[in-house]
Design an enzyme around this catalytic site. Structure first.
Site, PDB file in Angstrom:
ATOM      1  N   ARG A 103       0.821  -1.224   0.000  1.00 49.94           N
ATOM      2  CA  ARG A 103       0.000   0.000   0.000  1.00 49.94           C
ATOM      3  C   ARG A 103       0.852   1.269   0.000  1.00 49.94           C
ATOM      4  O   ARG A 103       0.469   2.262   0.622  1.00 49.94           O
ATOM      5  CB  ARG A 103      -0.935   0.038   1.220  1.00 49.94           C
ATOM      6  CG  ARG A 103      -2.013  -1.002   1.205  1.00 49.94           C
ATOM      7  CD  ARG A 103      -3.108  -0.610   0.215  1.00 49.94           C
ATOM      8  NE  ARG A 103      -4.137  -1.632   0.206  1.00 49.94           N
ATOM      9  CZ  ARG A 103      -5.224  -1.586   0.960  1.00 49.94           C
ATOM     10  NH1 ARG A 103      -5.428  -0.568   1.747  1.00 49.94           N
ATOM     11  NH2 ARG A 103      -6.093  -2.547   0.901  1.00 49.94           N
TER      12      ARG A 103
ATOM     13  N   ARG B 168      -3.650   6.447   0.831  1.00 51.44           N
ATOM     14  CA  ARG B 168      -4.178   7.705   1.374  1.00 51.44           C
ATOM     15  C   ARG B 168      -3.244   8.431   2.332  1.00 51.44           C
ATOM     16  O   ARG B 168      -3.429   9.605   2.593  1.00 51.44           O
ATOM     17  CB  ARG B 168      -5.513   7.436   2.071  1.00 51.44           C
ATOM     18  CG  ARG B 168      -6.638   7.259   1.064  1.00 51.44           C
ATOM     19  CD  ARG B 168      -7.885   6.793   1.741  1.00 51.44           C
ATOM     20  NE  ARG B 168      -7.659   5.468   2.302  1.00 51.44           N
ATOM     21  CZ  ARG B 168      -8.561   4.800   3.015  1.00 51.44           C
ATOM     22  NH1 ARG B 168      -9.725   5.337   3.263  1.00 51.44           N
ATOM     23  NH2 ARG B 168      -8.288   3.605   3.473  1.00 51.44           N
TER      24      ARG B 168
ATOM     25  N   ARG C  53      -6.928  11.604  -5.647  1.00 48.28           N
ATOM     26  CA  ARG C  53      -8.148  10.924  -5.210  1.00 48.28           C
ATOM     27  C   ARG C  53      -9.322  11.893  -5.055  1.00 48.28           C
ATOM     28  O   ARG C  53     -10.473  11.523  -5.260  1.00 48.28           O
ATOM     29  CB  ARG C  53      -7.843  10.204  -3.893  1.00 48.28           C
ATOM     30  CG  ARG C  53      -8.997   9.437  -3.284  1.00 48.28           C
ATOM     31  CD  ARG C  53      -9.341   8.205  -4.085  1.00 48.28           C
ATOM     32  NE  ARG C  53     -10.286   7.385  -3.336  1.00 48.28           N
ATOM     33  CZ  ARG C  53     -11.604   7.500  -3.410  1.00 48.28           C
ATOM     34  NH1 ARG C  53     -12.137   8.400  -4.215  1.00 48.28           N
ATOM     35  NH2 ARG C  53     -12.378   6.714  -2.697  1.00 48.28           N
TER      36      ARG C  53
ATOM     37  N   ASP D   1      -6.381  -2.985  -7.332  1.00 50.25           N
ATOM     38  CA  ASP D   1      -6.893  -3.537  -6.072  1.00 50.25           C
ATOM     39  C   ASP D   1      -7.153  -5.017  -6.264  1.00 50.25           C
ATOM     40  O   ASP D   1      -7.461  -5.462  -7.377  1.00 50.25           O
ATOM     41  CB  ASP D   1      -8.186  -2.826  -5.663  1.00 50.25           C
ATOM     42  CG  ASP D   1      -8.548  -3.160  -4.221  1.00 50.25           C
ATOM     43  OD1 ASP D   1      -7.849  -2.693  -3.319  1.00 50.25           O
ATOM     44  OD2 ASP D   1      -9.501  -3.921  -4.013  1.00 50.25           O
TER      45      ASP D   1
ATOM     46  N   TYR E  85     -14.281 -11.980   0.441  1.00 50.20           N
ATOM     47  CA  TYR E  85     -15.006 -10.740   0.120  1.00 50.20           C
ATOM     48  C   TYR E  85     -16.302 -11.037  -0.614  1.00 50.20           C
ATOM     49  O   TYR E  85     -17.346 -10.439  -0.372  1.00 50.20           O
ATOM     50  CB  TYR E  85     -14.142  -9.808  -0.733  1.00 50.20           C
ATOM     51  CG  TYR E  85     -13.180  -8.991   0.086  1.00 50.20           C
ATOM     52  CD1 TYR E  85     -13.607  -7.837   0.742  1.00 50.20           C
ATOM     53  CD2 TYR E  85     -11.865  -9.367   0.223  1.00 50.20           C
ATOM     54  CE1 TYR E  85     -12.730  -7.092   1.513  1.00 50.20           C
ATOM     55  CE2 TYR E  85     -10.976  -8.629   0.983  1.00 50.20           C
ATOM     56  CZ  TYR E  85     -11.419  -7.495   1.630  1.00 50.20           C
ATOM     57  OH  TYR E  85     -10.561  -6.756   2.397  1.00 50.20           O
TER      58      TYR E  85
END
Ligand code: CP3
Length: 682
Positions: free
Chosen positions: A364, A368, A377, A413, A490
């Site tokens: 990652r 963010r 973003r 992702d 998921y």
């Protein structure tokens, strides 16, 4: 009619030739947009072009530069033409299944030689019975001029990787004989790549490069750069880099030349040439939108003044920093070329070979916590960022450069392969991903049907091609995918989960449905990763982030066969990192499932985990991501503890035990990267 032997030939995908501006977060600029009327404006421009020396000098002058063109190479016809005649004889006897033409000049020369003994028509007819591949427009044109149309034409940037990709499945190479027309130095990577696919390779050298007979002008040009009186330096082939560096080293001017280049605008014709420069500790400032001399001169003229102003105001810190790249050199003074990346510490570590320092990248790393990411973003949805290759590539490269890490990871992702399943995948700002229509039963599974993840996600391949081009051989690019269990979790839970209740319930009550789902996911994942490898990913990581929720028996029964199926279906020209968290009780089984490197989280002691796995596999990890919230002395202490556990053993890649958290201070991340580089230097 399909050519004999190799299956269906295919026109290679054209890699886009674009100029990716290297300044952080600047938008991608099309070549013509870089143009400006001012040109070089009287700057002194040094070039090392040999065959086109006069044309290069004229072009530089036309663009307002003061030209010094010092030929650095001499083309030498081989004294005897054994290899060429041998090639002709075997071609006529139908002994080649494929023939690769690497250069226009070499192709013409080869036919000029062999046509002295055999009728050209016979040669071309024999050629028509093999699969023919031409690397780049010049080789295509040379063949066309001979009256022959190659089956496969490789477009820009036409490095050996594109050549290999051009011969990718459905063509099969196992047991096939492939002739490769060679130019200058032998292309070891291409030959090794073909051999790795099972081909028997026959090299057909036609001419070689030597240093020029009179090295006076070359020495003078090197002296000019070393004396800081060159503003712009143009390199138009990787062989030039080798000859220039060799000459400078022989004269004891290697360091001076590098420092002179660091003060000039260094412009390189294309990715292979740039890789050679970087492997010699030279940062590249500009690559043109197309690997052509005209583009190089024009775009250098347009960009040089601004580049120099930026550079001379104080070069920005980054992975391209000359000292850093120099330190990264595995064998100082090694002859560089397309193989530079293969010998990058990150790639060496994957093969458990010694490295000058422990390579580091961070899961990652584009996320963010980074202000540059947040700025992009704010303008785009997360899925939109993934779907737009130019944005994904930009975010990928910026994060890697900002941190000075040893690998970039393509921005995407693990849940993207769920898009073609049409299960309603959503990413809402601040929240984790959600799946509106989870798959919980056999009938839900019918609904998703067979998947073409690789086809549906071709934008990830495009992003990889663009990012790779922008990285220009400086650091490897990692492709990735979620492992079947983590994807299934998921899909079944409809999002993240704590207990994996629905997932395990399906496993325990409907094992048949579970295995069918896992098979579907495994096939899609393998296709998707192979697509990324074909697009240029240098290595891949399989994320089984949540598999630690299972005990060993369940892992063996419900997961291992499917993960193993993914890994064994991968095109093994690239290394595989197999990662999971909370896997303390699963490590041996994960190793059994496969991977060259096993990713560890911080809950295990790295030394103990590696001893359990055995040293026949590498390890990656394993700093607690929350350690990055501590002060720098504590970060260093913990990083050192991990390095001590790895004990300098070849095969350790430093990373966090899981992804960087959004609130992490960027300065701490950079400090970690620097600390690992510094403390592990050997
Ligand atoms: O490592 C990188 O820099 C490359 C990009 C990358 C992302 N996700 C971008 C992303 C990678 C390698 C992943 C992998 C991923 N995604 C995993 C495996 C690794 C891990 O963390 O276990 C998992 C489980 C996911 C699923 C996922 N995607 C979650 C749980 C989330 C939300 C939580 C979070 O950290 O934001 C995402 C969204 C996501 N993936 C973001 C990013 C940058 C944040 C999206 C946003 O900006 O809102």
């Amino acid at each position: 009619m399909p050519p004999r032997g190799l299956g269906r030939p295919r026109r290679a995908k054209i890699a886009r030739g674009r100029f990716f501006c290297r300044a952080p977060m600047t938008p991608q600029v099309e070549s013509d947009a870089c143009g400006s009327a001012a040109g070089f404006g009287g700057l002194s421009v040094v070039a090392f072009e040999s065959r086109m020396a006069a044309e290069t000098a004229a072009m530089i002058r036309r663009h307002g530069g003061v030209a010094t063109v010092a030929p650095s190479m001499r083309e030498v016809a081989l004294e005897d033409h054994h290899a060429a005649f041998d090639f002709a004889r075997r071609l006529l006897a139908g002994q080649f299944d494929a023939v690769v033409f690497l250069t226009g000049v070499g192709t013409r020369e080869l036919f000029r030689i062999i046509a002295t003994r055999h009728p050209r028509a016979d040669l071309l007819e024999a050629l028509g019975r093999a699969v023919t591949l031409a690397r780049g427009p010049k080789a295509v044109k040379a063949l066309r001029d001979l009256g022959f149309e190659p089956a496969i034409a490789i477009a820009e940037p036409n490095t050996w990787r594109e050549v290999l990709a051009g011969l990718a499945p459905p063509l099969t190479l196992a047991g096939k004989r492939v002739a490769v027309q060679e130019y200058g130095v032998s292309n070891r990577e291409l030959i090794a790549g073909l051999q790795a696919r099972g081909a028997e390779v026959v090299s057909v050298p036609v001419y070689r490069w030597a240093l020029p007979a009179d090295r006076g002008p070359l020495r003078a040009a090197i002296g000019q750069i070393a004396a800081r009186s060159a503003d712009v330096v143009l390199f138009t082939s990787s062989s030039q880099v080798v000859n220039v560096m060799q000459t400078a080293e022989a004269d004891g001017l290697g360091g001076e030349l590098r420092r002179g280049l660091a003060a000039a605008a260094v412009c390189s014709i294309g990715p292979v040439c740039s890789a050679a420069l970087r492997a010699h500790g030279v940062a590249v400032d500009l690559e043109p939108s197309h690997p052509r001399l005209g583009h190089l001169v024009r775009e250098a003229a347009a960009g040089a003044a601004a580049l120099l102003a930026r550079k001379r105001a104080g070069a920005p810190r980054g992975a391209g920093d000359a000292a850093r790249v120099e330190a990264a050199l595995p064998h100082p003074g090694a002859v560089a070329g397309a193989g530079a990346l293969r010998d990058h510490p990150m790639m060496l570590a994957c093969r458990r070979e010694p490295t000058p320092y422990t390579p580091i990248w961070l899961m990652r790393q584009a996320g963010r916590y980074m202000p540059e990411y947040r700025r992009v973003r704010e303008q785009h949805g997360f899925l939109e960022m993934c779907r737009r290759p130019e944005i994904a590539a930009e975010v990928t490269v910026t994060a890697a450069e900002r941190l000075g890490v040893d690998a970039a990871i393509i921005f995407a992702d693990i849940l993207l392969p769920l898009i073609p399943m049409e299960v309603g995948l959503r990413y809402d700002q601040g929240a984790g991903p959600t799946i509106e229509r989870p798959v919980r039963s056999a009938s839900d599974l019918e609904r998703i049907g067979p998947l073409d993840a690789a086809g549906a996600l071709s934008f990830v391949g495009d992003a990889i091609r663009m990012a790779r081009r922008a990285l220009a051989g400086r650091i490897p690019l990692i492709g990735f995918a979620g492992a079947p269990f983590t994807l299934a979790s998921y899909l079944i839970e409809g999002g993240g989960s704590r207990q994996y209740q629905a997932t395990k319930t399906m496993m325990y009550t409907e094992p048949e449905t579970w295995h069918r789902l896992m098979e579907t996911l495994a096939r899609a994942t393998a296709d998707y990763l192979n697509m990324q490898i074909a697009a240029g990913a240098d290595l891949v990581q399989l994320f089984d982030s949540w598999v630690g929720s299972l005990g060993p028996d369940d892992y063996r029964r419900f997961v291992l066969p499917h993960t193993a199926a993914v890994i064994s279906a991968l095109n093994r020209t690239v290394p595989v990192i197999h990662f999971g968290t909370v896997t303390g009780s699963l490590l041996e089984l994960m190793r059994e499932a496969g991977g060259d490197v096993i990713g560890l989280d911080w809950r295990v002691d790295l030394a103990q985990a590696w001893a359990r796995l055995g040293y026949g596999v590498g390890v990656q990890g394993n700093l607690d991501p929350i350690a990055l919230f501590a002060g720098l002395p504590e970060i260093r202490r913990r990083a050192r503890a991990i390095l001590d556990q790895a004990a300098g053993r070849p095969g350790h890649i430093f990373n966090l035990g899981h992804g960087i958290l959004p609130e992490t201070p960027v300065d701490h991340v950079r400090a970690l990267v620097d600390a690992v580089h510094e403390m592990s230097r050997r």
